[in-house]
Design a protein around this motif. Structure first.
Motif, mmCIF file in Angstrom:
data_model
loop_
_atom_site.group_PDB
_atom_site.id
_atom_site.type_symbol
_atom_site.label_atom_id
_atom_site.label_comp_id
_atom_site.label_asym_id
_atom_site.label_seq_id
_atom_site.Cartn_x
_atom_site.Cartn_y
_atom_site.Cartn_z
ATOM 1 N N LEU A 286 0.833 -1.210 0.000
ATOM 2 C CA LEU A 286 0.000 0.000 0.000
ATOM 3 C C LEU A 286 0.867 1.259 0.000
ATOM 4 O O LEU A 286 0.529 2.257 -0.639
ATOM 5 C CB LEU A 286 -0.946 0.009 1.206
ATOM 6 N N LYS A 287 1.981 1.208 0.705
ATOM 7 C CA LYS A 287 2.873 2.380 0.769
ATOM 8 C C LYS A 287 3.502 2.674 -0.590
ATOM 9 O O LYS A 287 3.908 3.803 -0.847
ATOM 10 C CB LYS A 287 3.969 2.161 1.815
ATOM 11 N N GLU A 288 3.576 1.666 -1.445
ATOM 12 C CA GLU A 288 4.156 1.861 -2.771
ATOM 13 C C GLU A 288 3.180 2.508 -3.754
ATOM 14 O O GLU A 288 3.589 2.955 -4.824
ATOM 15 C CB GLU A 288 4.649 0.525 -3.327
ATOM 16 N N LEU A 289 1.905 2.567 -3.387
ATOM 17 C CA LEU A 289 0.905 3.177 -4.267
ATOM 18 C C LEU A 289 0.978 4.699 -4.181
ATOM 19 O O LEU A 289 1.462 5.260 -3.196
ATOM 20 C CB LEU A 289 -0.506 2.735 -3.856
ATOM 21 N N LYS A 290 0.451 5.342 -5.197
ATOM 22 C CA LYS A 290 0.293 6.794 -5.143
ATOM 23 C C LYS A 290 -0.688 7.109 -4.017
ATOM 24 O O LYS A 290 -1.582 6.309 -3.716
ATOM 25 C CB LYS A 290 -0.237 7.321 -6.478
ATOM 26 N N ASP A 291 -0.536 8.285 -3.409
ATOM 27 C CA ASP A 291 -1.364 8.658 -2.257
ATOM 28 C C ASP A 291 -2.862 8.532 -2.537
ATOM 29 O O ASP A 291 -3.603 7.999 -1.724
ATOM 30 C CB ASP A 291 -1.044 10.082 -1.795
ATOM 31 N N ALA A 292 -3.303 9.032 -3.690
ATOM 32 C CA ALA A 292 -4.733 9.006 -4.020
ATOM 33 C C ALA A 292 -5.233 7.566 -4.162
ATOM 34 O O ALA A 292 -6.325 7.241 -3.692
ATOM 35 C CB ALA A 292 -5.002 9.787 -5.299
ATOM 36 N N GLN A 293 -4.428 6.707 -4.791
ATOM 37 C CA GLN A 293 -4.824 5.306 -4.960
ATOM 38 C C GLN A 293 -4.922 4.620 -3.597
ATOM 39 O O GLN A 293 -5.880 3.913 -3.316
ATOM 40 C CB GLN A 293 -3.810 4.564 -5.832
ATOM 41 N N VAL B 118 -12.084 8.441 -9.437
ATOM 42 C CA VAL B 118 -11.998 7.592 -8.250
ATOM 43 C C VAL B 118 -11.958 6.117 -8.660
ATOM 44 O O VAL B 118 -11.143 5.340 -8.156
ATOM 45 C CB VAL B 118 -13.174 7.878 -7.281
ATOM 46 N N LYS B 119 -12.825 5.738 -9.600
ATOM 47 C CA LYS B 119 -12.852 4.347 -10.067
ATOM 48 C C LYS B 119 -11.518 3.961 -10.719
ATOM 49 O O LYS B 119 -11.017 2.851 -10.516
ATOM 50 C CB LYS B 119 -14.003 4.135 -11.050
ATOM 51 N N THR B 120 -10.949 4.881 -11.484
ATOM 52 C CA THR B 120 -9.662 4.617 -12.133
ATOM 53 C C THR B 120 -8.557 4.456 -11.099
ATOM 54 O O THR B 120 -7.725 3.549 -11.205
ATOM 55 C CB THR B 120 -9.311 5.758 -13.118
ATOM 56 N N TRP B 121 -8.534 5.330 -10.084
ATOM 57 C CA TRP B 121 -7.528 5.218 -9.026
ATOM 58 C C TRP B 121 -7.623 3.861 -8.330
ATOM 59 O O TRP B 121 -6.613 3.216 -8.077
ATOM 60 C CB TRP B 121 -7.699 6.322 -7.994
ATOM 61 N N ILE B 122 -8.833 3.446 -8.042
ATOM 62 C CA ILE B 122 -9.013 2.164 -7.354
ATOM 63 C C ILE B 122 -8.579 1.015 -8.263
ATOM 64 O O ILE B 122 -7.850 0.119 -7.832
ATOM 65 C CB ILE B 122 -10.475 1.991 -6.876
ATOM 66 N N ARG B 123 -9.025 1.038 -9.525
ATOM 67 C CA ARG B 123 -8.672 -0.049 -10.448
ATOM 68 C C ARG B 123 -7.162 -0.151 -10.629
ATOM 69 O O ARG B 123 -6.577 -1.227 -10.512
ATOM 70 C CB ARG B 123 -9.359 0.155 -11.800
ATOM 71 N N ARG B 124 -6.507 0.976 -10.868
ATOM 72 C CA ARG B 124 -5.050 0.956 -11.068
ATOM 73 C C ARG B 124 -4.320 0.588 -9.781
ATOM 74 O O ARG B 124 -3.320 -0.131 -9.819
ATOM 75 C CB ARG B 124 -4.574 2.308 -11.594
ATOM 76 N N GLY B 125 -4.826 1.072 -8.663
ATOM 77 C CA GLY B 125 -4.219 0.720 -7.380
ATOM 78 C C GLY B 125 -4.331 -0.760 -7.095
ATOM 79 O O GLY B 125 -3.369 -1.392 -6.623
ATOM 80 N N LEU B 126 -5.480 -1.346 -7.400
ATOM 81 C CA LEU B 126 -5.664 -2.785 -7.191
ATOM 82 C C LEU B 126 -4.756 -3.593 -8.114
ATOM 83 O O LEU B 126 -4.230 -4.637 -7.720
ATOM 84 C CB LEU B 126 -7.131 -3.175 -7.397
ATOM 85 N N GLU B 127 -4.573 -3.097 -9.342
ATOM 86 C CA GLU B 127 -3.663 -3.784 -10.261
ATOM 87 C C GLU B 127 -2.239 -3.784 -9.710
ATOM 88 O O GLU B 127 -1.543 -4.800 -9.750
ATOM 89 C CB GLU B 127 -3.700 -3.116 -11.640
ATOM 90 N N ARG B 128 -1.810 -2.643 -9.178
ATOM 91 C CA ARG B 128 -0.451 -2.559 -8.608
ATOM 92 C C ARG B 128 -0.338 -3.418 -7.356
ATOM 93 O O ARG B 128 0.688 -4.056 -7.125
ATOM 94 C CB ARG B 128 -0.103 -1.103 -8.300
ATOM 95 N N LEU B 129 -1.394 -3.424 -6.534
ATOM 96 C CA LEU B 129 -1.380 -4.262 -5.338
ATOM 97 C C LEU B 129 -1.286 -5.739 -5.712
ATOM 98 O O LEU B 129 -0.537 -6.497 -5.103
ATOM 99 C CB LEU B 129 -2.653 -4.054 -4.507
ATOM 100 N N LYS B 130 -2.046 -6.111 -6.724
ATOM 101 C CA LYS B 130 -2.050 -7.507 -7.155
ATOM 102 C C LYS B 130 -0.659 -7.946 -7.587
ATOM 103 O O LYS B 130 -0.176 -9.010 -7.202
ATOM 104 C CB LYS B 130 -3.054 -7.708 -8.292
ATOM 105 N N SER B 131 0.001 -7.110 -8.377
ATOM 106 C CA SER B 131 1.332 -7.497 -8.815
ATOM 107 C C SER B 131 2.335 -7.484 -7.658
ATOM 108 O O SER B 131 3.245 -8.300 -7.630
ATOM 109 C CB SER B 131 1.831 -6.650 -9.987
ATOM 110 N N CYS B 132 2.148 -6.617 -6.693
ATOM 111 C CA CYS B 132 3.045 -6.578 -5.537
ATOM 112 C C CYS B 132 2.802 -7.778 -4.627
ATOM 113 O O CYS B 132 3.732 -8.336 -4.061
ATOM 114 C CB CYS B 132 2.824 -5.277 -4.766
ATOM 115 N N LEU B 133 1.528 -8.190 -4.501
ATOM 116 C CA LEU B 133 1.167 -9.264 -3.568
ATOM 117 C C LEU B 133 1.199 -10.649 -4.201
ATOM 118 O O LEU B 133 1.119 -11.642 -3.489
ATOM 119 C CB LEU B 133 -0.240 -9.012 -3.019
ATOM 120 N N THR B 134 1.297 -10.749 -5.510
ATOM 121 C CA THR B 134 1.219 -12.042 -6.187
ATOM 122 C C THR B 134 2.103 -13.110 -5.563
ATOM 123 O O THR B 134 1.642 -14.231 -5.386
ATOM 124 C CB THR B 134 1.522 -11.873 -7.693
ATOM 125 N N PRO B 135 3.320 -12.828 -5.158
ATOM 126 C CA PRO B 135 4.132 -13.904 -4.557
ATOM 127 C C PRO B 135 3.537 -14.480 -3.273
ATOM 128 O O PRO B 135 3.782 -15.629 -2.964
ATOM 129 C CB PRO B 135 5.473 -13.211 -4.255
#
Length: 188
Positions: free
Chosen positions: A134-141, A169-186
């Motif tokens: 979460l800390k790696e995401l942009k503040d708004a995301q 807001v929807k775009t921030w959430i979608r892109r943030g979730l995509e980044r979280l998914k790739s960060c958490l995948t392992p």
């Protein structure tokens, strides 16, 4: 502003005062959270009258169990959302022969996702890896994801609270979730 009353620190204070049997705290807690919890109940029960009745039971449970709230496990809105979901599911079980549903299949379809979501939300809140990602995401995301998934705000509520267009807001959430998914995948 209404959304300021949903701040976790304010809600924690109100829950502590409810634990001490302060009726003014319950009134403030009701004013701050009832519309959000009503929306949760309405999504599950699909009947305004039932949701209103169930909401009263939810606040009774919050009042009687405020001492069991643990801020190390969940944020206040997550804890109250769990109470609301469980109360609504109990309501469905109790009134399963009413117009709400004609079989246990509807109950099972609604029960499982809520339990999985609550469990997942609590696991994520306690996970160091999630907090790191979460800390790696942009503040708004990060802010949008935390408010949506840990406190249960809708996209529309976030749009109003952050004074941003709904699509943004929807775009921030979608892109943030995509980044979280790739960060958490392992770890998933």
């Amino acid at each position: 502003m209404k959304s300021e009353t949903l701040e976790p620190t304010h809600l924690k204070e109100l829950l502590t005062r409810c634990q001490q049997q302060d009726p003014k705290a319950l009134k403030s807690l009701y004013k701050a959270t009832s519309s959000h919890l009503f929306a949760v109940l309405l999504r599950i029960l699909r009947n305004e009258s039932y949701a209103e009745d169930c909401l009263q039971q939810v606040f009774l449970k919050i009042w009687n169990n405020a001492g069991q709230y643990n801020p190390d496990i969940a944020r206040p809105m997550t804890w109250m959302n769990t109470i609301a979901r469980n109360q609504a599911l109990d309501w469905l079980r109790r009134y399963k022969n009413d117009q709400l549903n004609d079989s246990d299949d509807v109950l099972l379809q609604q029960a499982d996702p809520a339990k999985q979501t609550d469990s997942l939300a609590q696991q994520w809140q306690n996970s160091d890896k999630v907090h790191h990602c979460l800390k790696e995401l942009k503040d708004a995301q990060r802010q949008c994801i935390e408010l949506a998934y840990f406190e249960g705000h809708s996209h529309q509520e976030l749009s109003e609270r952050l004074d941003q267009p709904l699509g943004t807001v929807k775009t921030w959430i979608r892109r943030g979730l995509e980044r979280l998914k790739s960060c958490l995948t392992p770890i998933i």
